[in-house]
Scaffold this motif. Sequence first.
Motif, PDB file in Angstrom:
ATOM      1  N   PRO A   1       0.714  -1.198  -0.245  1.00 25.85           N
ATOM      2  CA  PRO A   1      -0.063  -0.504   0.408  1.00 25.85           C
ATOM      3  C   PRO A   1       0.817   1.183   0.109  1.00 25.85           C
ATOM      4  O   PRO A   1       0.415   2.127  -0.533  1.00 25.85           O
ATOM      5  CB  PRO A   1      -1.172   0.090   1.482  1.00 25.85           C
ATOM      6  N   ASN A   2       1.699   1.723   0.958  1.00 26.46           N
ATOM      7  CA  ASN A   2       2.726   2.475   0.477  1.00 26.46           C
ATOM      8  C   ASN A   2       3.688   2.397  -0.340  1.00 26.46           C
ATOM      9  O   ASN A   2       4.004   4.290  -1.092  1.00 26.46           O
ATOM     10  CB  ASN A   2       3.599   2.097   2.088  1.00 26.46           C
ATOM     11  N   ALA A   3       3.893   1.273  -1.790  1.00 25.96           N
ATOM     12  CA  ALA A   3       3.885   1.907  -2.784  1.00 25.96           C
ATOM     13  C   ALA A   3       3.246   2.540  -3.641  1.00 25.96           C
ATOM     14  O   ALA A   3       3.481   2.868  -4.627  1.00 25.96           O
ATOM     15  CB  ALA A   3       4.888   0.679  -3.230  1.00 25.96           C
ATOM     16  N   VAL A   4       2.078   1.420  -2.989  1.00 26.73           N
ATOM     17  CA  VAL A   4       1.007   2.430  -4.818  1.00 26.73           C
ATOM     18  C   VAL A   4       0.492   3.377  -4.156  1.00 26.73           C
ATOM     19  O   VAL A   4       0.382   4.815  -5.029  1.00 26.73           O
ATOM     20  CB  VAL A   4      -0.747   1.374  -3.731  1.00 26.73           C
ATOM     21  N   SER A   5       1.143   4.254  -2.579  1.00 25.21           N
ATOM     22  CA  SER A   5       0.814   5.513  -2.208  1.00 25.21           C
ATOM     23  C   SER A   5       1.510   6.566  -2.872  1.00 25.21           C
ATOM     24  O   SER A   5       1.405   7.752  -3.833  1.00 25.21           O
ATOM     25  CB  SER A   5       0.301   5.559  -1.022  1.00 25.21           C
ATOM     26  N   ALA A   6       3.040   5.914  -3.225  1.00 26.87           N
ATOM     27  CA  ALA A   6       4.217   6.963  -3.918  1.00 26.87           C
ATOM     28  C   ALA A   6       4.134   7.205  -4.818  1.00 26.87           C
ATOM     29  O   ALA A   6       4.151   8.383  -5.396  1.00 26.87           O
ATOM     30  CB  ALA A   6       5.253   6.034  -3.213  1.00 26.87           C
TER      31      ALA A   6
ATOM     32  N   GLY B   1       1.821  10.702 -10.215  1.00 27.81           N
ATOM     33  CA  GLY B   1       0.663  10.111 -10.731  1.00 27.81           C
ATOM     34  C   GLY B   1       0.364   9.282 -11.477  1.00 27.81           C
ATOM     35  O   GLY B   1      -0.112   9.395 -12.629  1.00 27.81           O
ATOM     36  N   VAL B   2       1.515   8.141 -10.648  1.00 25.82           N
ATOM     37  CA  VAL B   2       0.685   6.850 -11.320  1.00 25.82           C
ATOM     38  C   VAL B   2      -0.318   6.677 -10.841  1.00 25.82           C
ATOM     39  O   VAL B   2      -0.664   6.369  -9.537  1.00 25.82           O
ATOM     40  CB  VAL B   2       1.963   5.427 -11.099  1.00 25.82           C
ATOM     41  N   GLN B   3      -1.507   6.118 -11.664  1.00 22.26           N
ATOM     42  CA  GLN B   3      -3.158   6.471 -11.137  1.00 22.26           C
ATOM     43  C   GLN B   3      -3.595   4.723 -11.858  1.00 22.26           C
ATOM     44  O   GLN B   3      -4.140   4.949 -11.316  1.00 22.26           O
ATOM     45  CB  GLN B   3      -3.811   6.982 -12.217  1.00 22.26           C
ATOM     46  N   ARG B   4      -2.896   4.208 -12.069  1.00 22.69           N
ATOM     47  CA  ARG B   4      -3.196   3.268 -12.907  1.00 22.69           C
ATOM     48  C   ARG B   4      -2.818   1.602 -11.854  1.00 22.69           C
ATOM     49  O   ARG B   4      -2.173   1.655 -10.742  1.00 22.69           O
ATOM     50  CB  ARG B   4      -2.314   2.147 -14.571  1.00 22.69           C
ATOM     51  N   ARG B   5      -3.365   0.463 -11.392  1.00 22.18           N
ATOM     52  CA  ARG B   5      -3.184  -0.751 -11.262  1.00 22.18           C
ATOM     53  C   ARG B   5      -1.929  -1.230 -10.991  1.00 22.18           C
ATOM     54  O   ARG B   5      -1.853  -1.237 -12.334  1.00 22.18           O
ATOM     55  CB  ARG B   5      -4.344  -1.722 -11.120  1.00 22.18           C
ATOM     56  N   LEU B   6      -1.537  -1.528 -10.256  1.00 26.89           N
ATOM     57  CA  LEU B   6       0.362  -2.716 -10.049  1.00 26.89           C
ATOM     58  C   LEU B   6       0.498  -3.783 -10.605  1.00 26.89           C
ATOM     59  O   LEU B   6       1.147  -4.238 -11.735  1.00 26.89           O
ATOM     60  CB  LEU B   6       0.723  -2.115  -9.426  1.00 26.89           C
TER      61      LEU B   6
ATOM     62  N   LEU C   1       7.054  -2.566 -14.910  1.00 22.68           N
ATOM     63  CA  LEU C   1       7.332  -1.601 -15.009  1.00 22.68           C
ATOM     64  C   LEU C   1       7.378  -0.294 -15.719  1.00 22.68           C
ATOM     65  O   LEU C   1       6.793   1.210 -15.280  1.00 22.68           O
ATOM     66  CB  LEU C   1       8.416  -2.146 -14.226  1.00 22.68           C
ATOM     67  N   SER C   2       7.489  -0.759 -16.964  1.00 24.34           N
ATOM     68  CA  SER C   2       7.980   1.134 -18.112  1.00 24.34           C
ATOM     69  C   SER C   2       6.375   1.339 -17.770  1.00 24.34           C
ATOM     70  O   SER C   2       6.585   2.535 -18.883  1.00 24.34           O
ATOM     71  CB  SER C   2       8.533   0.396 -19.068  1.00 24.34           C
ATOM     72  N   GLU C   3       5.828   0.713 -18.250  1.00 21.78           N
ATOM     73  CA  GLU C   3       4.160   1.060 -18.438  1.00 21.78           C
ATOM     74  C   GLU C   3       3.624   2.079 -17.697  1.00 21.78           C
ATOM     75  O   GLU C   3       3.085   2.898 -17.316  1.00 21.78           O
ATOM     76  CB  GLU C   3       3.514   0.178 -19.024  1.00 21.78           C
ATOM     77  N   LEU C   4       4.408   1.903 -16.207  1.00 24.97           N
ATOM     78  CA  LEU C   4       3.912   2.695 -15.368  1.00 24.97           C
ATOM     79  C   LEU C   4       4.280   4.464 -15.382  1.00 24.97           C
ATOM     80  O   LEU C   4       3.302   5.290 -14.985  1.00 24.97           O
ATOM     81  CB  LEU C   4       3.985   2.523 -14.115  1.00 24.97           C
ATOM     82  N   GLY C   5       5.825   4.904 -16.031  1.00 28.50           N
ATOM     83  CA  GLY C   5       5.305   6.153 -16.339  1.00 28.50           C
ATOM     84  C   GLY C   5       6.666   6.762 -15.253  1.00 28.50           C
ATOM     85  O   GLY C   5       6.623   7.546 -15.217  1.00 28.50           O
ATOM     86  N   ALA C   6       6.750   5.431 -14.307  1.00 25.17           N
ATOM     87  CA  ALA C   6       7.504   6.448 -13.164  1.00 25.17           C
ATOM     88  C   ALA C   6       8.679   5.271 -13.234  1.00 25.17           C
ATOM     89  O   ALA C   6       9.672   5.237 -12.049  1.00 25.17           O
ATOM     90  CB  ALA C   6       7.008   5.669 -12.081  1.00 25.17           C
TER      91      ALA C   6
END
Length: 182
Positions: free
Chosen positions: A20-25, A30-35, A40-45
């Motif tokens: 949950p803390n990773a999702v929050s960070a 600005g990453v709003q997708r499910r993880l 990894l490269s599709e997240l934009g982060a």
Amino acid sequence: RVGDGVITVGADHLITFASPNAVSALRRLGVQRRLIGEHLSELGAETAATYRAYFNGRPTVEEVERDDVSVVLRCIPLITDGRVDGAVVLMRDVSEMRSRDRALVSKDATIKEIHHRVKNNLQTVAALLRLQARRIQEPTARGALEEAVRRVGSIAIVHETLSQSAEGQVQFDDILDRLCRM
């Protein structure tokens, strides 16, 4: 640390777990997708650190900043039989710490500017007193103005010594030596 986020990435670069803390960070970045299941490269982060950890098999650290958000990513490769099979990415939101650092730098610059202005003002006062002393013919008045110049100089030396002291303490002998030389 308790506040760190954790992401595990498989050998195929797909995210297998996100705390949950990773999702929050990541949301703050600005990453709003499910993880889970995402590349990894599709997240934009994504960062070069993650890929360097994959390719050279060594842990890497990188900081990602977007707007006022700063997140430190520590990527630790998971190695089996000399081959990278995945990675663990630890995430720490350091935005508040970076904000405090910027505030400290700003305050430090302000304090240095104030010290500089005080020093300039004391020099101006001493210069005006010296000018006045040169114009006066009476020895008693001239002596009084020269004494005032020395006193302002003493104040300037004490101020300079105190403003340059980082530990909050100064050696009185050092100040006294400078005053005696003056």
